[in-house]
Design an enzyme around this catalytic site. Structure first.
Site, PDB file in Angstrom:
ATOM      1  N   TYR A 143       0.810  -1.219   0.000  1.00 51.86           N
ATOM      2  CA  TYR A 143       0.000   0.000   0.000  1.00 51.86           C
ATOM      3  C   TYR A 143       0.847   1.274   0.000  1.00 51.86           C
ATOM      4  CZ  TYR A 143      -4.074  -2.922   1.112  1.00 51.86           C
ATOM      5  OH  TYR A 143      -5.069  -3.865   1.073  1.00 51.86           O
ATOM      6  N   LYS A 194       3.591 -15.291   2.329  1.00 49.40           N
ATOM      7  CA  LYS A 194       3.636 -16.160   1.153  1.00 49.40           C
ATOM      8  C   LYS A 194       5.097 -16.398   0.782  1.00 49.40           C
ATOM      9  CE  LYS A 194       0.919 -17.398  -1.609  1.00 49.40           C
ATOM     10  NZ  LYS A 194       0.407 -18.782  -1.864  1.00 49.40           N
ATOM     11  N   ASP A 227      -2.863 -17.944   1.912  1.00 53.60           N
ATOM     12  CA  ASP A 227      -4.033 -18.586   1.312  1.00 53.60           C
ATOM     13  C   ASP A 227      -4.540 -19.722   2.192  1.00 53.60           C
ATOM     14  OD1 ASP A 227      -1.641 -19.887   0.735  1.00 53.60           O
ATOM     15  OD2 ASP A 227      -2.168 -20.377  -1.326  1.00 53.60           O
ATOM     16  N   ASP A 251      -5.298  -7.001   5.726  1.00 55.20           N
ATOM     17  CA  ASP A 251      -6.526  -6.357   5.274  1.00 55.20           C
ATOM     18  C   ASP A 251      -7.548  -7.416   4.871  1.00 55.20           C
ATOM     19  OD1 ASP A 251      -8.415  -4.619   4.275  1.00 55.20           O
ATOM     20  OD2 ASP A 251      -7.102  -3.663   2.825  1.00 55.20           O
ATOM     21  N   ASP A 255     -10.979  -9.043   7.309  1.00 60.46           N
ATOM     22  CA  ASP A 255     -12.354  -8.986   6.821  1.00 60.46           C
ATOM     23  C   ASP A 255     -12.974 -10.377   6.731  1.00 60.46           C
ATOM     24  OD1 ASP A 255     -12.317  -6.272   6.698  1.00 60.46           O
ATOM     25  OD2 ASP A 255     -12.512  -6.114   4.530  1.00 60.46           O
TER      26      ASP A 255
END
Length: 371
Positions: A143, A194, A227, A251, A255
């Site tokens: 970001y 990852k 994942d 992020d 959620d």
């Protein structure tokens, strides 16, 4: 008690002002019933600031945020401002606050209140008693990394670039917070990245492993790909205690965890900076995870509980007022046990109430608890 607790309140857009109004009622209640006072400033952010000043966050409001003990934030954004240039979008105001306050540690609890276990999209047995904490690195990663942008290529097509960047100190400081939080909870940390496909993931895993060797005594450390973590959150969420991860994955995963609780309207968050070694003061911003929900704004139907739970986190982490935070959380639990629900968590057999009535009910419960 002296009125020396300085707060900056930024209601923002959409349902932000409506849910913040219920927090202000609790603040007034604390002043009268708990003799706890706050010096409160209120400012504009996001679309509200754009409409008034042509920028999602003025320099003056940024200066105010750096001077107070804590910032309580509502929400930003809405279709009215969707067509603005990227640098003018309402969300840039929040990103600027996070960056300039150096709020690198974002705490997002996902707690299932007993009365809401059936509101989750998962089976009751998977979520009943759930209490996990996602710790998201907030000031680095994709970001904020450079270079970034969109360019037009010679053939007329376009190329977009976002850069994922992390340094060893950035990873160390958020992992250190994760270990500290786990010591006060279940003693288990899942570090999520990852490393199988990303160089930043490799560095993240190496850095967290080394820090654990030197500073992680008593902490059970696990590594997990992002994942797989997303899958495990909906398969067996109670295996987690503290999840530490980067900005992008945090992020997304937070959620995902939100829906384990039944509603984004139930999730608070805290964003913390480093503690000043001289004053002990720590920059901090508190906000609900939910967005501005423009489709229901102004209809007195938004769920104020995430904003109220964010205020409870503010009391706990910025002012060491654990007893008051516990009281607010217990009052919310009792109101839910009594069957009161806003539309987002309503199920047949419960009482659907407005934002204002939920606030009324909570204040009555606080009166009972403080009697």
């Amino acid at each position: 008690m002296a009125s020396n607790k300085k707060l900056l309140v930024l209601p923002g857009d959409g349902i932000g002002p409506e849910v913040m109004r219920q927090v202000r009622r609790v603040v007034d209640w604390m002043d009268k019933r708990r003799h706890v006072s706050f010096d409160i400033q209120e400012g504009l952010v996001g679309g509200a600031a754009l409409d008034a000043h042509g920028t999602p966050l003025t320099d003056e409001t940024m200066t105010d945020a750096l001077a107070v003990d804590a910032v309580l934030f509502g929400s930003v954004g809405g279709p009215k401002w969707d067509d603005l240039p990227f640098e003018k979008k309402p969300e840039r105001g929040l990103l600027r606050l996070r960056k300039e306050m150096d709020l690198f540690a974002n705490l997002r609890p996902a707690i299932v209140f007993p009365a809401l276990a059936d509101a989750s999209s998962l089976k009751r047995e998977l979520v009943e008693g759930l209490d996990i904490l996602i710790l998201r690195e907030l000031t680095g990663g994709v970001y904020f990394g450079e270079p970034r942008g969109i360019e037009t290529l010679p053939d007329g097509t376009k190329k977009a670039v976002d850069t994922q960047v992390y340094t060893t100190p950035e990873i160390e400081r958020v992992a250190r917070v994760g270990f500290d939080l786990a010591r006060k909870r279940g003693g288990k940390v899942h570090s999520v990245e990852k490393a199988n496909v990303m160089h930043t993931g490799v560095l993240w895993r190496e850095t967290v492993t080394k820090l654990h060797e030197t500073e992680g005594k008593g902490i059970e450390l696990h590594h997990m790909y992002a994942d797989n973590c997303a899958m495990q959150l909906v398969r067996n969420p109670k295996q987690f205690d503290v999840i530490v991860t980067d900005n992008l994955f945090g992020d997304i995963l937070s959620d995902c965890a939100a829906m384990l609780t039944g509603s984004l309207g139930m999730l608070p968050s805290a964003s913390l900076g480093l503690e000043d070694p001289t004053t002990g003061r720590r920059m901090a911003l508190y906000e609900p995870v939910h967005g501005s929900a423009p489709d229901i704004a102004g209809q007195d139907m938004a769920n104020p509980l995430a904003e109220l739970l964010s205020f409870a986190m503010l009391l706990r982490y910025s002012f060491d007022m654990g007893e008051d935070a516990d009281m607010i959380e217990k009052a919310i639990n009792n109101v839910l046990d009594a069957g009161f629900r806003t539309a987002d968590i309503y199920v047949p057999g419960t009482a659907k109430v407005s934002t204002t009535v939920m606030g009324d009910t909570l204040l009555r419960e606080l009166d009972k608890l403080s009697a």
